[in-house]
Design an enzyme around this catalytic site. Structure first.
Site, mmCIF file in Angstrom:
data_model
loop_
_atom_site.group_PDB
_atom_site.id
_atom_site.type_symbol
_atom_site.label_atom_id
_atom_site.label_comp_id
_atom_site.label_asym_id
_atom_site.label_seq_id
_atom_site.Cartn_x
_atom_site.Cartn_y
_atom_site.Cartn_z
ATOM 1 N N ASN A 286 0.882 -1.251 -0.005
ATOM 2 C CA ASN A 286 0.141 -0.072 -0.156
ATOM 3 C C ASN A 286 0.844 1.221 -0.071
ATOM 4 O O ASN A 286 1.664 1.424 0.997
ATOM 5 C CB ASN A 286 -0.960 -0.038 1.157
ATOM 6 C CG ASN A 286 -2.097 0.910 1.154
ATOM 7 O OD1 ASN A 286 -2.758 1.154 0.235
ATOM 8 N ND2 ASN A 286 -2.088 1.759 2.310
ATOM 9 N N GLU A 360 -7.817 4.459 0.184
ATOM 10 C CA GLU A 360 -7.788 5.361 1.176
ATOM 11 C C GLU A 360 -8.509 6.886 0.569
ATOM 12 O O GLU A 360 -7.700 7.811 0.453
ATOM 13 C CB GLU A 360 -6.482 5.698 1.970
ATOM 14 C CG GLU A 360 -5.972 4.612 2.672
ATOM 15 C CD GLU A 360 -4.675 5.057 3.376
ATOM 16 O OE1 GLU A 360 -4.409 6.151 3.665
ATOM 17 O OE2 GLU A 360 -4.076 3.967 3.518
#
Length: 454
Positions: A286, A360
C-alpha cells in the site's frame, strides 16, 4: 493512513514544497510522522506563510502562520501526534446526527448495491465511528478498514502483550453486518512502539532480533484475525517520490527503521510471514502518490522483483488522497495528480498479474501549492454549490477510471465515512475540509450522485 497524527514529513511537505529528491510521503503523507515537527514550530512562531504542500489536506500551521493545501496522501501519523489522540483518537466521529443514513430520495438503494457487480465499496472507521455512523455504514458500505486499531503500536504497545479489544469490536461489527474487512497495516515506518527498534540498553536492536520481532507480530496478528480479515496491507509506504526505497537516512518521521536495520529484505520477509500465518488472505503493498510517474515505476520495479523471487504478493493499494484539482506549481508533486497518470499506475501494476485496490480515497477542497490561512479556510457556508459541483466532477472522472478497470480493481475504500468523520479536519489550525460523499448530517452530496450516476 489516518487519524492521523500527521507525519513530520507530511507536515514539512505541507508547509513547504516537497520535491522528488527529498522524501516521499508517509502513509499518505508527503514524508512524515507527527505534526510536532520543528518545521511546524518554525512556521507557527515566525508567522510566515506556509507554501505549497504535499499531503492531501494541508498542515496545521497554527499560530499566526498560514496553512498551505496538502497535495496528496494522508499520513496516519506517528504515535503521539498533536492532531488526534495518541492511539488514533475518534476523529470527528461523534459530530453530526444520524441524519437519514444517507439514503437518497430517488435512485439506487445504496452505494454498495450500485457497485455490487463491480467491486466492494469500503469506509475507514475508528473505535467510535463504526457506532456513531452505523446507520450510514449499514446503508452504503460492504467493506471496512480500521484506521489505526490494527497498527503495530495499537496491537502490541508492549512486547509480546497483544491488545485486540478495539480491533475485535470493529471486526465483529463488520462480520455481524456481512461486511468485508481489510487489515491495515502490518509493517509501516510510523506508529511503532518505542521498544521495537531498541536493544533495551539505549542502543539499536540487532538485525536478527528485529526480524524475529517483526515475524512474531505478523504471525500473531494475522492468525488472530484469520478467517475474518480477507486482505492485509502488509507493507505500507516503503517507497519515496523518486522511486527509491524509504531508508534510514531520512529525517525523523520520514525514515524507515525497518530499512535501516534490515535493508529492503524486510519487505519480502513480511509478506512471507503474513502468507504463512494465513495462506488464504490477500496480501497488498500500500502506498500514496501513485500518480507520480517516477514513484509508480519504482513501486513496479520493487513488486516485480518480489514476484520474481516467488514472494506471495497479491495486490497493490492506491491510497488516492486527492484534491479538487491538480497543482499548477510545477515543483509540487500534485502537478501529476490526474486521471491519466492514475490510470497508468493501474495498468502498470496489473500487468504483473496483481489486483489493484483504491484504499484511502477522499477529495480535499484545498489545492496543492496554494497558501491558505484562517480567513480562507472553507466552512459550511463557503462550501458553495459551485465547489460541490466541482468536487462531484472530480469524483466522477476518477470513478469512471475505476469502472473502466473493473477487471483488476477489487475494492474502493473511502478514508472516512462522512464529512464529520475525516482526518482532513483534524489539524490544530482548525481548518475544516469536506472531502467525502456524505455531509456532516450524513446526507448525500452532489459527489454521491456523481459516483452512482452511471
Amino acid at each position: 493512513m489516518r487519524k492521523n497524527l500527521i507525519s513530520i514529513g507530511l507536515l514539512s511537505c505541507l508547509l513547504w514544497s516537497c520535491t522528488s529528491s527529498t522524501s516521499a510521503p508517509d502513509d499518505d503523507a508527503a514524508t512524515g510522522a507527527t505534526t510536532t515537527s520543528s518545521a511546524a514550530s518554525t512556521a507557527q512562531t515566525s508567522g510566515t506563510s506556509a507554501s505549497a504542500g504535499g499531503g492531501a489536506g494541508g498542515s496545521d500551521a497554527g499560530g499566526s502562520g498560514s496553512t498551505s493545501a496538502g497535495g496528496g496522501e494522508t499520513n496516519e501519523g506517528g504515535g503521539g501526534g498533536t492532531d488526534s489522540a495518541t492511539s488514533g483518537g475518534t476523529g470527528g466521529a461523534g459530530a453530526g446526527g444520524e441524519g437519514t443514513g444517507g439514503m437518497p430520495d430517488e435512485g439506487p438503494k445504496n452505494l454498495a448495491e450500485k457497485y455490487a457487480s463491480l467491486f466492494p465499496i469500503g469506509a475507514a472507521v475508528d473505535s467510535q465511528s463504526y457506532m456513531t455512523h452505523a446507520a450510514l455504514l449499514k446503508a452504503h458500505f460492504n467493506s471496512i478498514t480500521a484506521e489505526n486499531e490494527m497498527k503495530f503500536e495499537s496491537l502490541q504497545r508492549n512486547e509480546n502483550s497483544f491488545t485486540y479489544d478495539a480491533a475485535d469490536r470493529i471486526v465483529n461489527f463488520a462480520v455481524t453486518n456481512k461486511m468485508k474487512v481489510r487489515g491495515h497495516a502490518l509493517v509501516w515506518h510510523s506508529q511503532n512502539p518505542a521498544w521495537l527498534f531498541s536493544n533495551g540498553s539505549g542502543g539499536t536492536v540487532s538485525r536478527q532480533t528485529l526480524l524475529t520481532r517483526m515475524k512474531n507480530h505478523i504471525s500473531n496478528v494475522v492468525r488472530h484475525f484469520r478467517g475474518k480479515v480477507y486482505a492485509w496491507d502488509v507493507v505500507n509506504e516503503a517507497m519515496m517520490e523518486d522511486g527509491s526505497y524509504r531508508t534510514g537516512n531520512l529525517a525523523d518521521g520520514q525514515r524507515s527503521r525497518w530499512h535501516e536495520i534490515l535493508g529492503e529484505s524486510y519487505i519480502a520477509e513480511a509478506f512471507k510471514a503474513a502468507h504463512e500465518a494465513d495462506p488464504d488472505a490477500k496480501l497488498y503493498y500500500n502506498d500514496f502518490y501513485n500518480y507520480i510517474p517516477a514513484k509508480q515505476q519504482g513501486i513496479y520495479n520493487m513488486l516485480k522483483g518480489l514476484l520474481d523471487q516467488g514472494v506471495p504478493v497479491h495486490g497493490v493499494g492506491l491510497q488516492a488522497h486527492l484534491n479538487i484539482e491538480p497543482s499548477t506549481v510545477t515543483t509540487n508533486q500534485a502537478v501529476h495528480q490526474n486521471v491519466a497518470n492514475m490510470g497508468k499506475a493501474i495498468e502498470l501494476y496489473s500487468s504483473l498479474g496483481l489486483d489493484v485496490q483504491v484504499t484511502e480515497l477522499d477529495i480535499s477542497l484545498y489545492i496543492p501549492g496554494v497558501t491558505y490561512n484562517q480567513s480562507t479556510f472553507y466552512t459550511t457556508a463557503t462550501f458553495t454549490d459551485a465547489l460541490k459541483a466541482k468536487q462531484a466532477a472530480r469524483y466522477r472522472e476518477f470513478f469512471e477510471l475505476f469502472r473502466k478497470h473493473k477487471s483488476v480493481i477489487t475494492g474502493v475504500t473511502f478514508w472516512g465515512i462522512a464529512d464529520d468523520n475525516t482526518w482532513l479536519s483534524e489539524f490544530s489550525s482548525g481548518r475544516k475540509d469536506f472531502p467525502l460523499l456524505f455531509d456532516g448530517n450524513h446526507n448525500p452530496k452532489p459527489a454521491y450522485d456523481a459516483v452512482v450516476g452511471f
